[in-house]
Write an enzyme that holds these catalytic residues in place. Structure first.
Site, PDB file in Angstrom:
ATOM      1  N   GLN A 167      -6.030  25.240 -91.704  1.00 33.82           N
ATOM      2  CA  GLN A 167      -7.308  25.460 -92.374  1.00 33.82           C
ATOM      3  C   GLN A 167      -8.219  24.255 -92.166  1.00 33.82           C
ATOM      4  OE1 GLN A 167      -6.348  27.370 -96.543  1.00 33.82           O
ATOM      5  NE2 GLN A 167      -4.593  26.179 -95.864  1.00 33.82           N
ATOM      6  N   ALA A 176       3.178  14.538 -97.238  1.00 34.16           N
ATOM      7  CA  ALA A 176       3.633  15.036 -95.940  1.00 34.16           C
ATOM      8  C   ALA A 176       4.030  13.912 -94.990  1.00 34.16           C
ATOM      9  CB  ALA A 176       2.530  15.882 -95.307  1.00 34.16           C
ATOM     10  N   CYS A 198     -32.527  22.671 -82.140  1.00 34.83           N
ATOM     11  CA  CYS A 198     -32.240  23.202 -80.797  1.00 34.83           C
ATOM     12  C   CYS A 198     -33.559  23.396 -80.064  1.00 34.83           C
ATOM     13  CB  CYS A 198     -31.501  24.529 -80.941  1.00 34.83           C
ATOM     14  SG  CYS A 198     -31.176  25.378 -79.389  1.00 34.83           S
ATOM     15  N   HIS A 219     -10.452  27.922 -89.965  1.00 33.42           N
ATOM     16  CA  HIS A 219     -11.746  27.638 -90.606  1.00 33.42           C
ATOM     17  C   HIS A 219     -12.688  26.885 -89.665  1.00 33.42           C
ATOM     18  CE1 HIS A 219      -9.717  28.107 -94.817  1.00 33.42           C
ATOM     19  NE2 HIS A 219      -9.938  29.246 -94.231  1.00 33.42           N
ATOM     20  N   SER A 258      -3.355  24.145-101.252  1.00 31.27           N
ATOM     21  CA  SER A 258      -3.253  24.675-102.615  1.00 31.27           C
ATOM     22  C   SER A 258      -2.976  26.171-102.577  1.00 31.27           C
ATOM     23  CB  SER A 258      -4.555  24.388-103.370  1.00 31.27           C
ATOM     24  OG  SER A 258      -5.654  24.988-102.680  1.00 31.27           O
ATOM     25  N   CYS A 290     -26.161  26.499 -82.391  1.00 35.47           N
ATOM     26  CA  CYS A 290     -27.502  26.774 -82.909  1.00 35.47           C
ATOM     27  C   CYS A 290     -27.442  28.053 -83.722  1.00 35.47           C
ATOM     28  CB  CYS A 290     -28.505  26.923 -81.769  1.00 35.47           C
ATOM     29  SG  CYS A 290     -30.109  27.519 -82.339  1.00 35.47           S
ATOM     30  N   GLY A 316       0.586  20.848 -97.478  1.00 36.71           N
ATOM     31  CA  GLY A 316      -0.684  20.298 -97.943  1.00 36.71           C
ATOM     32  C   GLY A 316      -1.785  21.297 -98.190  1.00 36.71           C
ATOM     33  N   ASP A 345     -10.580  19.036 -88.811  1.00 36.64           N
ATOM     34  CA  ASP A 345     -10.638  17.628 -88.386  1.00 36.64           C
ATOM     35  C   ASP A 345      -9.994  17.368 -87.028  1.00 36.64           C
ATOM     36  OD1 ASP A 345      -8.124  17.020 -90.952  1.00 36.64           O
ATOM     37  OD2 ASP A 345      -7.826  17.637 -88.854  1.00 36.64           O
ATOM     38  N   ASN A 400       4.508  19.470-100.445  1.00 32.18           N
ATOM     39  CA  ASN A 400       3.334  19.206-101.276  1.00 32.18           C
ATOM     40  C   ASN A 400       3.766  18.359-102.471  1.00 32.18           C
ATOM     41  OD1 ASN A 400       1.041  19.456-103.056  1.00 32.18           O
ATOM     42  ND2 ASN A 400       0.472  21.318-101.959  1.00 32.18           N
TER      43      ASN A 400
HETATM   44  N1  APR Z   1       0.748  15.523 -98.468  1.00 35.65           N
HETATM   45  C1  APR Z   1       0.905  16.861 -98.712  1.00 35.65           C
HETATM   46  N2  APR Z   1       0.108  17.568 -99.563  1.00 35.65           N
HETATM   47  C2  APR Z   1      -0.850  16.878-100.218  1.00 35.65           C
HETATM   48  C3  APR Z   1      -1.051  15.474-100.033  1.00 35.65           C
HETATM   49  C4  APR Z   1      -0.198  14.800 -99.114  1.00 35.65           C
HETATM   50  N3  APR Z   1      -0.324  13.492 -98.851  1.00 35.65           N
HETATM   51  N4  APR Z   1      -2.107  15.084-100.824  1.00 35.65           N
HETATM   52  C5  APR Z   1      -2.529  16.212-101.487  1.00 35.65           C
HETATM   53  N5  APR Z   1      -1.773  17.278-101.115  1.00 35.65           N
HETATM   54  C6  APR Z   1      -1.901  18.677-101.550  1.00 35.65           C
HETATM   55  C7  APR Z   1      -2.479  18.882-102.940  1.00 35.65           C
HETATM   56  O1  APR Z   1      -1.493  18.815-103.954  1.00 35.65           O
HETATM   57  C8  APR Z   1      -3.085  20.289-102.814  1.00 35.65           C
HETATM   58  O2  APR Z   1      -2.131  21.281-103.167  1.00 35.65           O
HETATM   59  O3  APR Z   1      -2.794  19.305-100.660  1.00 35.65           O
HETATM   60  C9  APR Z   1      -3.405  20.413-101.318  1.00 35.65           C
HETATM   61  C10 APR Z   1      -4.890  20.391-100.969  1.00 35.65           C
HETATM   62  O4  APR Z   1      -5.457  21.568-101.480  1.00 35.65           O
HETATM   63  P1  APR Z   1      -7.024  21.851-101.297  1.00 35.65           P
HETATM   64  O5  APR Z   1      -7.787  20.636-101.609  1.00 35.65           O
HETATM   65  O6  APR Z   1      -7.317  23.101-102.065  1.00 35.65           O
HETATM   66  O7  APR Z   1      -7.186  22.077 -99.726  1.00 35.65           O
HETATM   67  P2  APR Z   1      -6.860  23.405 -98.881  1.00 35.65           P
HETATM   68  O8  APR Z   1      -5.744  24.168 -99.449  1.00 35.65           O
HETATM   69  O9  APR Z   1      -6.753  22.979 -97.463  1.00 35.65           O
HETATM   70  O10 APR Z   1      -8.236  24.233 -99.065  1.00 35.65           O
HETATM   71  C11 APR Z   1      -8.372  25.448 -98.387  1.00 35.65           C
HETATM   72  O11 APR Z   1     -10.682  25.579 -99.040  1.00 35.65           O
HETATM   73  O12 APR Z   1     -12.537  24.360 -99.481  1.00 35.65           O
HETATM   74  C12 APR Z   1     -11.981  25.237 -98.583  1.00 35.65           C
HETATM   75  O13 APR Z   1     -12.407  25.531 -96.274  1.00 35.65           O
HETATM   76  C13 APR Z   1     -11.842  24.639 -97.191  1.00 35.65           C
HETATM   77  O14 APR Z   1      -9.976  24.820 -95.647  1.00 35.65           O
HETATM   78  C14 APR Z   1     -10.326  24.567 -96.988  1.00 35.65           C
HETATM   79  C15 APR Z   1      -9.803  25.624 -97.929  1.00 35.65           C
END
Ligand code: APR
Length: 249
Positions: A102, A231, A148, A120, A189, A128, A187, A105, A213
């Site tokens: 997702q 991670a 553009c 994503h 949610s 553009c 990593g 980067d 996580n």
């Molecule tokens: N190692 C592993 N997991 C980690 C670490 C770490 N060092 N630090 C934080 N986390 C976990 C958190 O506990 C959380 O469950 O990573 C998760 C990050 O969750 P979000 O911030 O919700 O990110 P993500 O799940 O990638 O979001 C999904 O939402 O905002 C949109 O498009 C955006 O791709 C993104 C999507």
């Protein structure tokens, strides 16, 4: 040091043929890139409806594009961490290893992963919004918002809330999840759909589900094993445990 994962889980992982690693912002946290929903996450400091929707872009393209250019610069300065590298190193083990991310980067690519599906999109290319012309983020016009030649405005090639995921990537991700025998969730949610739905697809296909996580997520209960920690620490340690059960090539 006690085992991180039960022996049976590491043995089954070692015998896997088709692996999928599903990642979110947490895997890049140890590379210095903020997550979204953690206490100090991006959405605790910014409102997604002001920055990550087509409506926000139409309303204030200068603010939106400047924010994404700043995020691109941060991603460009960041380095893959031990978590990204551990996943890339698994390519020598599994005949099929697909990273479904997702993240926007490109740290998986930069750590050496050769088969990455970006659900994503990415910060590294822009298009553009009027004519669709593509441009590398590092070569955008200076003015803000970046214009553009057609008179349109460049926007990042990311998927904003309310937009559909790239179909080819999502379809392939779903197909790989259906036939995976190992599915490692790192990593995320697991709250943003339709990406989070891939976890159920893998479970329905009979994959061994392992979550990495530091915090519990809606998925934790469904995982065969949870590695509760960052991670960058958990993945290299688990790799050493899996290695013990890998039969010499
Ligand atoms: N190692 C592993 N997991 C980690 C670490 C770490 N060092 N630090 C934080 N986390 C976990 C958190 O506990 C959380 O469950 O990573 C998760 C990050 O969750 P979000 O911030 O919700 O990110 P993500 O799940 O990638 O979001 C999904 O939402 O905002 C949109 O498009 C955006 O791709 C993104 C999507």
């Amino acid at each position: 040091m006690s085992l991180l994962a039960p022996e049976a889980v590491s043995r089954r992982a070692a015998a896997a043929r088709r692996a999928v690693v599903f990642t979110g912002a947490g895997i890049s946290q140890e590379s210095g890139l903020g997550t979204f929903r953690d206490a100090d996450g991006l959405w605790s400091r910014f409102r997604p409806e002001d920055l990550a929707t087509p409506e926000a872009f139409a309303r204030d393209p200068e603010r939106v594009t400047s924010w994404y250019i700043e995020r691109f610069e941060q991603a460009r300065r960041a380095e893959p961490n031990a978590g990204h590298r551990a996943i890339a190193s698994w390519e020598r083990w599994f005949p099929s290893l697909v990273v479904v991310t997702q993240n926007v980067d490109r740290l998986h690519h930069r750590s050496g992963s050769s088969d990455v599906l970006e659900l994503h999109g990415t910060l590294w290319t822009w298009r553009c919004a009027r004519c669709g012309a593509k441009r590398d983020a590092a070569a955008l016009p200076e003015q803000r918002p970046p214009a553009c030649v057609c008179g349109g405005i460049f926007r990042p090639d990311v998927v904003w809330f309310g937009e559909t995921l790239p179909l080819a990537e999502f379809d392939r991700a779903a197909a790989e999840c259906r036939r995976a025998d190992l599915f490692v969730v790192v990593g995320t949610s697991a709250t943003v759909w339709p990406a989070a739905g891939l976890i159920e697809t893998a479970a329905a296909g009979g994959a061994l589900i392992v979550e990495v996580n530091p915090e519990a997520t809606p998925l934790s209960g469904a995982a065969a094993c949870v590695l509760r920690g960052p991670a960058g620490e958990m993945l290299p340690r688990w790799s050493r445990e899996i290695e013990r059960w890998r039969s010499p090539a």
